[in-house]
Design an enzyme around this catalytic site. Structure first.
Site, PDB file in Angstrom:
ATOM      1  N   ALA A   1       0.924  -1.230   0.096  1.00 31.25           N
ATOM      2  CA  ALA A   1      -0.070  -0.133  -0.065  1.00 31.25           C
ATOM      3  C   ALA A   1       0.964   1.222  -0.065  1.00 31.25           C
ATOM      4  O   ALA A   1       0.455   2.045  -0.696  1.00 31.25           O
ATOM      5  CB  ALA A   1      -0.824  -0.172   1.322  1.00 31.25           C
ATOM      6  N   TYR A   2       1.817   1.324   0.953  1.00 31.33           N
ATOM      7  CA  TYR A   2       2.703   2.510   1.007  1.00 31.33           C
ATOM      8  C   TYR A   2       3.478   2.696  -0.283  1.00 31.33           C
ATOM      9  O   TYR A   2       3.442   3.797  -0.831  1.00 31.33           O
ATOM     10  CB  TYR A   2       3.772   2.162   2.173  1.00 31.33           C
ATOM     11  CG  TYR A   2       4.802   3.256   2.121  1.00 31.33           C
ATOM     12  CD1 TYR A   2       4.369   4.295   3.129  1.00 31.33           C
ATOM     13  CD2 TYR A   2       6.134   3.354   1.787  1.00 31.33           C
ATOM     14  CE1 TYR A   2       5.253   5.655   3.288  1.00 31.33           C
ATOM     15  CE2 TYR A   2       6.882   4.144   2.037  1.00 31.33           C
ATOM     16  CZ  TYR A   2       6.566   5.422   2.541  1.00 31.33           C
ATOM     17  OH  TYR A   2       7.120   6.308   2.814  1.00 31.33           O
TER      18      TYR A   2
END
Ligand code: ZN
Length: 656
Positions: free
Chosen positions: A552-553
């Site tokens: 996600a990051y």
């Protein structure tokens, strides 16, 4: 007007100079008496010189000192006998006067004595106090001001018609005062300028100043000229979106970016909306030395070109009769009075804009009281011109000194309460920019004790909160020049096979969506940046070199990176530059506690030291390193660079 004299506090001050400091500070602490460096005080002391010969020395306020905070070293000792000799000259240029003061002071390192030093010397009293008391000026600046002063003070004061401050005034007083003063004289009024009191002791001189000003206030009240017309409640909302364009025009007129501060309280709105505003505000300042800060006239409304044209006319009309060769100052106003926006003041930094706002707040009260009393009447343009363009002020124009690189500019930084964001705020403040810091943490508010800093607790994923933050940016500083997209979240590692929609969405909202909103909403402001807008994206090493467990990051930062590239393409037409930094392993941030650091180091079988420096250069990366580069990316060094992506990672094999 109340006396602040406290006998027990005064008793702590044993000698004449220290009492002079004490009562000067009392005067300086009341803005109705003096404002921001205005006014001056002195004491005459007999003391032995190096050879044991007794001589009389005038300790007079040194330039650059403020009465409110003055200390003993703020008083310049000048030889009285020389000052009295100077007072007998027919003429003395300002520059020569300063030279004479400087060469006859007894402490070489003392500041240059006040330009009123000779005036203080010719008044035959031990203590001399001078203020620009609001209530007195409200009375002198009326058509029959002198008669009113007589009516109030009878024979207690000597009245001096207006003369330009400096040598001419000292000379006039040296001649007139001895003729008109008598045993009962306790002070002197300088018409359209201010008030003097004097006495054998600090207490006597101070007490006389307070009682003289009190009599002016009582008079104004008795003439129904004290209370100002009741103020209407201003509308809660106002369209501030026009402010950045106005700031850009003003910055062009000044020749460098300016901070534009908006004040909209009821008393200001009431004044700005008066039907007779042009007659009241269109005359001149309350006391001549305010012209240095406020210019002679405010701009009424927003027609700047009309104002600058009128300013050029004013210059061309009076310059030929000027006391010395003069060079035109920038033609921009320092105060703008607008029916909708209220009062806007401009300065090369926030402090200056605030000082000007303070001065004009007092000015508009003085004007309205004078108006109620019998008609506001300021000095003529010529008199004000002579002060605005006096030699000493002109000399300052040619003084060397490099302004800070971001003087007059405004930076907004997200996630500014800690780590890289906080370091960016510091780097920007150090370079002279005003800074708006946004963060979820409430500590953001008091993060820096600096007039150019505004901390706003703000959730950047909340569109309304973002729009309010930009509104505050416009109201406090006038616009936005630099945007640092720093806020981001990095949840703990999680493989894609287990990554929940919820976590994915949350990371995307902060790291990507909020930045899109902020970029979009900031665009109209950045477009109006006088030196062109700049954006810095704090990206991540994960963009070129993603790591497992950080889907996600990494995806959010990669998408943000792509967004920045599109912005570079689209906004180049507006001159806006956007560049990205990709830091790695910055451990002095909120994300990294000692415990987490130790756990990660152990995980890799490394010492903490080795873990912190696992890069090609074997160097530790600090928030400060990233922030300094972020600030420089906004500066002239990178003025030809947009869409750059710069690693700040000590060198990473996967990136190179
Ligand atoms: Zn003065």
């Amino acid at each position: 007007m109340h006396s602040l004299w406290d006998d027990s506090a005064a008793a702590q001050h044993s000698d004449d100079l220290s009492l002079r400091v004490y009562s000067s500070r009392l005067l300086g602490s009341d803005p109705a008496l003096v404002l921001h460096g205005g006014g001056n005080t002195s004491v005459k002391i007999r003391q032995p010189d190096l050879f044991g010969q007794e001589e009389e020395i005038l300790y007079v306020k040194g330039s650059g000192w403020d009465l409110a905070s003055i200390q003993a070293e703020g008083f310049t000792p000048v030889r009285m006998d020389h000052l009295l000799k100077l007072a007998s000259l027919d003429r003395l240029s300002d520059m020569e006067m300063v030279n004479q003061l400087k060469t006859h002071q007894t402490i070489a390192a003392a500041p240059t004595a006040s330009v009123e030093a000779i005036l203080h010397a010719v008044l035959p009293y031990k203590y001399v106090d001078h203020t620009h008391a609001d209530s007195l000026i409200a009375i002198t600046n009326t058509p029959d001001g002198e008669a009113r002063i007589r009516e109030i003070y009878g024979n207690d004061l000597v009245i001096i018609p207006y003369v330009m401050p400096g040598f001419d005034l000292a000379r006039e007083v040296a001649e007139r005062f001895p003729r008109e003063a008598h045993q009962g004289t306790i002070g002197m009024v300088l018409m359209n300028h201010g008030l003097f009191s004097f006495g054998a002791t600090a207490k006597e001189s101070y007490a006389r100043m307070i009682s003289l000003v009190e009599r002016a206030e009582v008079y104004l009240k008795s003439q129904n000229a004290w209370d100002l017309p009741a103020a209407p409640t201003p509308p809660v909302t106002v369209d501030t979106t026009a402010i950045p364009a106005l700031r850009k025009q003003l910055s062009t007129a000044v020749g460098s970016p300016v901070i534009l501060k908006c004040c909209r309280d009821a008393s200001i709105m009431n004044f700005c909306r008066r039907q007779d505003l042009p007659e009241l505000a269109g005359q001149g300042p309350a006391t001549p030395d305010h012209v240095i800060r406020t210019k002679r006239l405010p701009l009424l409304g927003r027609n700047l070109s009309e104002y600058t044209e009128a300013y050029r006319d004013y210059f061309e009309t009076h310059a030929p009769q000027a006391r010395s060769q003069v060079q035109m100052l920038d033609p921009a106003p320092r105060v703008i009075l607008d029916r909708e926006l209220g009062m806007l003041t401009l300065g090369k930094n926030t402090r200056e804009a605030e000082v000007i706002a303070d001065i004009y707040r007092h000015t508009l009260e003085i004007i309205q009281r004078a108006d109620r009393l019998g008609g506001w009447q300021a000095l003529l343009g010529k008199e004000i011109f002579d002060v605005e363009y006096w030699e000493l002020e002109q000399a300052k124009l040619h003084r060397p000194g490099k302004p800070s690189i971001f003087q007059g500019e405004v930076a907004l930084i997200t996630g500014a309460a800690s780590g890289i964001g906080r370091a960016c705020a510091e780097a920007m403040l150090n370079r002279g920019a005003a800074v708006v810091g946004l963060d979820l943490q409430p500590t953001i508010e008091g993060l820096f004790d600096d007039p150019g800093y505004l901390g706003i607790p703000c959730d950047i994923t909340d569109a309304q909160a973002l729009s309010q933050a930009l509104e505050q940016t416009r109201l406090n500083f006038g616009g936005l020049d630099m945007l640092v997209l720093n806020a981001g979240v990095f949840p703990g590692g999680c493989p894609v096979s287990e990554l929940s929609d919820n976590e994915w969405t949350q990371v995307m909202q902060v790291n990507l969506d909020a930045n899109l909103s902020l970029l979009r909403e900031s665009h109209p402001l950045l477009k109006e940046a006088p030196n062109k807008g700049r954006v810095v994206v704090i990206g991540s090493k994960n963009v070129p070199a993603p790591g497992i467990g950080a889907a996600a990051y990494s995806a959010s930062k990669a998408a943000l990176n792509q967004l920045a590239r599109i912005v570079a393409l689209e906004w180049a037409a507006d001159g806006i530059r956007i560049n990205s930094l990709h830091p790695d392993a910055v451990f002095d941030t909120g994300l990294w506690s000692d415990k987490v650091l130790e756990a990660r180091a152990t995980h890799y079988g490394m010492s903490i030291e080795a873990y912190k420096t696992r890069n090609l250069l074997k160097t530790e990366i600090h928030s400060h390193d990233v922030a300094e580069l972020a600030a420089e990316l906004c500066g002239p060094l990178f003025s030809k660079t947009t869409a750059a992506q710069i690693p700040v990672d000590g060198g990473n094999e996967r990136v190179v």
